[in-house]
Design a protein around this motif. Sequence first.
Motif, PDB file in Angstrom:
ATOM      1  N   LEU A 140       0.820  -1.209   0.000  1.00 60.26           N
ATOM      2  CA  LEU A 140       0.000   0.000   0.000  1.00 60.26           C
ATOM      3  C   LEU A 140       0.856   1.263   0.000  1.00 60.26           C
ATOM      4  O   LEU A 140       2.002   1.260   0.470  1.00 60.26           O
ATOM      5  CB  LEU A 140      -0.902   0.021   1.233  1.00 60.26           C
ATOM      6  N   PRO A 141       0.297   2.384  -0.496  1.00 55.12           N
ATOM      7  CA  PRO A 141       0.966   3.674  -0.330  1.00 55.12           C
ATOM      8  C   PRO A 141       0.927   4.075   1.139  1.00 55.12           C
ATOM      9  O   PRO A 141       0.063   3.611   1.895  1.00 55.12           O
ATOM     10  CB  PRO A 141       0.132   4.616  -1.197  1.00 55.12           C
ATOM     11  N   ALA A 142       1.852   4.919   1.544  1.00 54.66           N
ATOM     12  CA  ALA A 142       1.946   5.296   2.951  1.00 54.66           C
ATOM     13  C   ALA A 142       2.180   6.783   3.107  1.00 54.66           C
ATOM     14  O   ALA A 142       2.741   7.434   2.216  1.00 54.66           O
ATOM     15  CB  ALA A 142       3.061   4.512   3.636  1.00 54.66           C
ATOM     16  N   LEU A 143       1.764   7.312   4.252  1.00 60.37           N
ATOM     17  CA  LEU A 143       1.937   8.733   4.561  1.00 60.37           C
ATOM     18  C   LEU A 143       2.482   8.895   5.977  1.00 60.37           C
ATOM     19  O   LEU A 143       1.952   8.289   6.926  1.00 60.37           O
ATOM     20  CB  LEU A 143       0.609   9.481   4.464  1.00 60.37           C
ATOM     21  N   ALA A 144       3.521   9.709   6.134  1.00 57.44           N
ATOM     22  CA  ALA A 144       3.951  10.173   7.444  1.00 57.44           C
ATOM     23  C   ALA A 144       3.155  11.450   7.732  1.00 57.44           C
ATOM     24  O   ALA A 144       3.102  12.346   6.895  1.00 57.44           O
ATOM     25  CB  ALA A 144       5.443  10.464   7.447  1.00 57.44           C
ATOM     26  N   VAL A 145       2.541  11.516   8.904  1.00 55.25           N
ATOM     27  CA  VAL A 145       1.615  12.610   9.207  1.00 55.25           C
ATOM     28  C   VAL A 145       2.064  13.336  10.473  1.00 55.25           C
ATOM     29  O   VAL A 145       2.258  12.710  11.527  1.00 55.25           O
ATOM     30  CB  VAL A 145       0.178  12.087   9.398  1.00 55.25           C
ATOM     31  N   SER A 146       2.231  14.636  10.378  1.00 55.56           N
ATOM     32  CA  SER A 146       2.577  15.441  11.548  1.00 55.56           C
ATOM     33  C   SER A 146       1.478  16.437  11.839  1.00 55.56           C
ATOM     34  O   SER A 146       0.764  16.886  10.941  1.00 55.56           O
ATOM     35  CB  SER A 146       3.881  16.195  11.321  1.00 55.56           C
ATOM     36  N   GLY A 147       1.363  16.791  13.097  1.00 56.78           N
ATOM     37  CA  GLY A 147       0.371  17.782  13.503  1.00 56.78           C
ATOM     38  C   GLY A 147       0.955  19.169  13.618  1.00 56.78           C
ATOM     39  O   GLY A 147       2.101  19.408  13.223  1.00 56.78           O
ATOM     40  N   PRO A 148       0.225  20.098  14.182  1.00 61.40           N
ATOM     41  CA  PRO A 148       0.702  21.463  14.398  1.00 61.40           C
ATOM     42  C   PRO A 148       1.895  21.519  15.359  1.00 61.40           C
ATOM     43  O   PRO A 148       2.133  20.586  16.128  1.00 61.40           O
ATOM     44  CB  PRO A 148      -0.521  22.165  14.994  1.00 61.40           C
ATOM     45  N   PHE A 149       2.601  22.602  15.326  1.00 60.04           N
ATOM     46  CA  PHE A 149       3.734  22.869  16.211  1.00 60.04           C
ATOM     47  C   PHE A 149       3.203  22.980  17.642  1.00 60.04           C
ATOM     48  O   PHE A 149       2.447  23.878  17.968  1.00 60.04           O
ATOM     49  CB  PHE A 149       4.395  24.180  15.772  1.00 60.04           C
ATOM     50  N   GLY A 150       3.591  22.030  18.492  1.00 60.50           N
ATOM     51  CA  GLY A 150       3.103  22.034  19.873  1.00 60.50           C
ATOM     52  C   GLY A 150       1.934  21.108  20.107  1.00 60.50           C
ATOM     53  O   GLY A 150       1.406  21.048  21.226  1.00 60.50           O
ATOM     54  N   ALA A 151       1.520  20.371  19.078  1.00 58.97           N
ATOM     55  CA  ALA A 151       0.430  19.405  19.213  1.00 58.97           C
ATOM     56  C   ALA A 151       1.000  17.997  19.346  1.00 58.97           C
ATOM     57  O   ALA A 151       2.207  17.774  19.206  1.00 58.97           O
ATOM     58  CB  ALA A 151      -0.509  19.497  18.014  1.00 58.97           C
ATOM     59  N   VAL A 152       0.123  17.029  19.612  1.00 56.43           N
ATOM     60  CA  VAL A 152       0.544  15.637  19.737  1.00 56.43           C
ATOM     61  C   VAL A 152      -0.286  14.754  18.809  1.00 56.43           C
ATOM     62  O   VAL A 152      -1.303  15.184  18.254  1.00 56.43           O
ATOM     63  CB  VAL A 152       0.419  15.139  21.195  1.00 56.43           C
ATOM     64  N   LYS A 153       0.144  13.517  18.674  1.00 57.07           N
ATOM     65  CA  LYS A 153      -0.447  12.583  17.707  1.00 57.07           C
ATOM     66  C   LYS A 153      -1.893  12.223  18.021  1.00 57.07           C
ATOM     67  O   LYS A 153      -2.613  11.713  17.154  1.00 57.07           O
ATOM     68  CB  LYS A 153       0.404  11.314  17.626  1.00 57.07           C
ATOM     69  N   GLU A 154      -2.331  12.478  19.236  1.00 55.14           N
ATOM     70  CA  GLU A 154      -3.715  12.200  19.611  1.00 55.14           C
ATOM     71  C   GLU A 154      -4.664  13.294  19.145  1.00 55.14           C
ATOM     72  O   GLU A 154      -5.879  13.177  19.320  1.00 55.14           O
ATOM     73  CB  GLU A 154      -3.828  12.033  21.132  1.00 55.14           C
ATOM     74  N   GLN A 155      -4.109  14.355  18.569  1.00 52.99           N
ATOM     75  CA  GLN A 155      -4.926  15.474  18.108  1.00 52.99           C
ATOM     76  C   GLN A 155      -5.081  15.411  16.585  1.00 52.99           C
ATOM     77  O   GLN A 155      -5.417  14.377  16.038  1.00 52.99           O
ATOM     78  CB  GLN A 155      -4.307  16.795  18.601  1.00 52.99           C
TER      79      GLN A 155
END
Length: 372
Positions: A83-98
């Motif tokens: 499958l294709p894959a994506l690395a995903v980051s959130g906002p500066f100062g956020a965490v992966k649960e957001q």
Amino acid sequence: MERRKALGLIAAAGAASFTALPSFGAEAGRTAGATGQGKATAKGGYTFALDKNVKRTSVRFKNRYGIEVAADLYVPKNARGKLPALAVSGPFGAVKEQSSGLYANEFARRGYVTLAFDPSFTGESGGTVRDVGSPDIYTEDFSAAVDFLGLQKIVDRERIGVQAICGLSGMALTAAAADSRIKAVATAAMYDMSRSMSRGHEDYYTREQRQKVVDHLSRQRWIDAEKGTYARLSAEVPFDENGNVAPTNRGLPETLPPDADPITTMFFDYYRTKRGYHPRSINSTTAWTGTTPMSFFAFQQMTNIDMLAPRKALLVTGSEAHSRYYSEDVQKMAPNTIDLLVVPGADHVDLYDRKDIIPFERLDEFFAKNLA
């Protein structure tokens, strides 16, 4: 309050003196993986519900500096083949649960393997000093995420992209320009944090003000060194009515004052309410280390954006977003490589979690074409 002052996210919090706060080891809830204080989020600590057709697994991997990065791997339950894959980051100062987890969950529902991660020094990731911002190491975290994804048997390592949100978006573009394994990159509500911290919102800092910020950061280094602690102060340094730097020791006020400006209100409505609050999020609970802007003065993020070609990028912003100019200016730097999508009526934070507004169909089309 002027909009440019509000971008320090310090409305009504009061000016702080240049004194260090307790060492991070002494701060309750700020070690890696700690839950901190405050009202817990719903849905098992996540600000969104996991799709019934997606499996989420907690994983760990190390970046090039040996720092352990904490992440959640999202995989479609009906996955078959590579499958294709994506690395995903959130906002500066956020965490992966957001918001990064929300995006990762949505893309996994659409058939991608996705990895939402906490940048080094934040959330559940490693790093001895907590909540220190480093554009160099954060850029590396994207490549380390690609390392991890490419080692998964279910992932086609020739079809790996990046989806970034807000303040980590600039570093995602920087990573893609330097790492050709990243075949496509999309951003939502992009910030160039180096530009933001070194020049202020819409580049309002004068040359004199920029020097005052540098002097303030330099003095803070002496204070931290003498006390053996790390102060928490505004990442984008505001100025008071007398033209003096006026940092505060919180990113957002604990309670929203009645006269809060629209931008502070917008961020407060996400990070400080049950909509997006998380006890490990810097933006929900505290502030960055006071000398964080120093490295962003030294590390300019768009220097090699021309190296992204022939790969493509899609920058999504809102018509009402105060950050819109970042995406517009970057798109102008490489118009044949980077496309711009402006979502009518959307503000900056709408693109964090408003699934009725976030153009997932267009993002899916973009990745399907460029990760083919």
